[in-house]
Design a protein around this motif. Structure first.
Motif, PDB file in Angstrom:
ATOM      1  N   SER A   1       0.811  -1.221   0.000  1.00  0.00           N
ATOM      2  CA  SER A   1       0.000   0.000   0.000  1.00  0.00           C
ATOM      3  C   SER A   1       0.842   1.268   0.000  1.00  0.00           C
ATOM      4  CB  SER A   1      -0.935   0.007   1.208  1.00  0.00           C
ATOM      5  OG  SER A   1      -0.190  -0.053   2.414  1.00  0.00           O
TER       6      SER A   1
ATOM      7  N   GLN B   1       0.079   3.765  -4.516  1.00  0.00           N
ATOM      8  CA  GLN B   1      -0.463   5.013  -3.986  1.00  0.00           C
ATOM      9  C   GLN B   1      -1.158   5.825  -5.070  1.00  0.00           C
ATOM     10  OE1 GLN B   1      -0.323   6.861  -0.780  1.00  0.00           O
ATOM     11  NE2 GLN B   1      -0.372   4.684  -0.195  1.00  0.00           N
TER      12      GLN B   1
ATOM     13  N   GLU C   1      -2.288  -4.235  -6.668  1.00  0.00           N
ATOM     14  CA  GLU C   1      -2.270  -4.256  -5.206  1.00  0.00           C
ATOM     15  C   GLU C   1      -2.842  -5.566  -4.677  1.00  0.00           C
ATOM     16  OE1 GLU C   1      -3.743  -1.781  -1.240  1.00  0.00           O
ATOM     17  OE2 GLU C   1      -4.233  -1.014  -3.244  1.00  0.00           O
TER      18      GLU C   1
ATOM     19  N   PRO D   1     -10.483   3.078  -1.333  1.00  0.00           N
ATOM     20  CA  PRO D   1      -9.301   2.325  -1.790  1.00  0.00           C
ATOM     21  C   PRO D   1      -9.058   1.020  -1.043  1.00  0.00           C
ATOM     22  CG  PRO D   1      -8.806   4.666  -1.605  1.00  0.00           C
ATOM     23  CD  PRO D   1     -10.150   4.462  -0.963  1.00  0.00           C
ATOM     24  N   THR D   2      -9.478   0.928   0.224  1.00  0.00           N
ATOM     25  CA  THR D   2      -9.259  -0.319   0.957  1.00  0.00           C
ATOM     26  C   THR D   2     -10.328  -1.361   0.664  1.00  0.00           C
ATOM     27  OG1 THR D   2     -10.412   0.653   2.857  1.00  0.00           O
ATOM     28  CG2 THR D   2      -7.998   0.778   2.829  1.00  0.00           C
TER      29      THR D   2
ATOM     30  N   ASN E   1      -9.817  -2.799 -11.356  1.00  0.00           N
ATOM     31  CA  ASN E   1     -10.190  -3.560 -10.166  1.00  0.00           C
ATOM     32  C   ASN E   1     -10.731  -4.947 -10.472  1.00  0.00           C
ATOM     33  OD1 ASN E   1     -13.071  -3.920  -8.370  1.00  0.00           O
ATOM     34  ND2 ASN E   1     -11.156  -3.884  -7.215  1.00  0.00           N
TER      35      ASN E   1
ATOM     36  N   ARG F   1      -9.432  -2.409  -4.626  1.00  0.00           N
ATOM     37  CA  ARG F   1      -7.997  -2.266  -4.893  1.00  0.00           C
ATOM     38  C   ARG F   1      -7.716  -2.522  -6.365  1.00  0.00           C
ATOM     39  NH1 ARG F   1      -8.186  -4.517   0.377  1.00  0.00           N
ATOM     40  NH2 ARG F   1      -6.855  -3.367   1.858  1.00  0.00           N
TER      41      ARG F   1
ATOM     42  N   ARG G   1      -4.492   4.345  -5.665  1.00  0.00           N
ATOM     43  CA  ARG G   1      -5.387   4.637  -4.535  1.00  0.00           C
ATOM     44  C   ARG G   1      -5.953   6.056  -4.647  1.00  0.00           C
ATOM     45  NH1 ARG G   1      -4.552   2.116   1.206  1.00  0.00           N
ATOM     46  NH2 ARG G   1      -4.499  -0.102   0.673  1.00  0.00           N
TER      47      ARG G   1
END
Length: 231
Positions: free
Chosen positions: A54, A60, A81, A73-74, A168, A77, A63
């Motif tokens: 991360s 980054q 990531e 973002p969490t 994603n 992803r 994100r």
């Protein structure tokens, strides 16, 4: 057939660096172990030196892009990531089709999302654009969804979405299968050193395809001034 990003995406994400590769003559009975091993070693060293995935500049940047699109973002992803998280925990990735193994390993090595599409399953051109809401997306389980208006998708001329939420979630419709012989590979990055790294990634992937399959891939790094790749 062609691949491109929409003008609206270039407007909203001018730092975008897409690398594209097209090749034919693939088969499922090829070993890519040597290249995969080298990529795993590079990914392992990157994680050892730089801490959690991360915090990597490549991740980054994605994100920040996801946050700009209204995605947590969490929760959502980018593909790179997600792969790095799994690799950090398990030390390897599942072995499936060798083309997928190769592209996943290269994605790990560079911390850059890489999508692989079966060209035979795409209708006409493929454009990364904002969804209008009536496009159809097929999950790996075969269910059909409709991306929300404004969501970034990979859409073909038949209004099928081959990926949701940009980098994603790829569709099951154009996923590589045992019989896949022709693919379009797309790598996308948004971080500051992306131009050099995407070019290197595409070169690494092209060399691996030549080595393992004897393929003759064509590739390009796209820009806002030259945003279109003809297959």
């Amino acid at each position: 057939m062609h691949f491109a990003h929409s003008p609206a995406l270039w407007r909203d994400f001018p730092q975008l660096v897409p690398g594209v590769l097209h090749t034919k003559g693939l088969a499922a009975d090829v070993s890519v172990e040597e290249t995969v091993r080298r990529c795993y070693a590079r990914a392992g060293a990157r994680l050892a030196d730089g801490g959690p995935e991360s915090g990597l500049p490549q991740i980054q940047a994605w994100r920040r892009a996801f946050a700009a699109m209204g995605l947590k973002p969490t929760r959502y992803r980018c593909a790179a990531e997600a792969l790095l998280r799994r690799f950090r925990k398990e030390g390897s990735l599942p072995r499936v089709h060798p083309v997928i193994e190769l592209c996943n390993a290269v994605s790990l090595a560079y911390a850059i999302p890489v999508g692989v599409f079966d060209v035979a399953r795409i209708n006409g051109g493929l454009t990364v654009r904002y969804a209008e809401g009536d496009e159809r997306y097929e999950t790996f389980a075969g269910a059909e969804e409709h991306p929300a208006p404004g969501e970034v998708i990979f859409a073909d001329d038949a209004r099928r979405a081959h990926a949701r939420r940009w980098t994603n979630r790829q569709s099951g419709r154009s996923a590589v299968r045992e019989e896949t012989g022709e693919v379009l590979v797309v790598a996308e990055a948004l971080h500051g050193t992306a131009p050099a790294e995407v070019a290197e990634l595409v070169g690494t992937l092209g060399e691996a395809l030549r080595t393992h399959w004897g393929a003759a891939p064509r590739s390009a790094v796209l820009t806002a001034a030259a945003p279109r790749f003809e297959l």
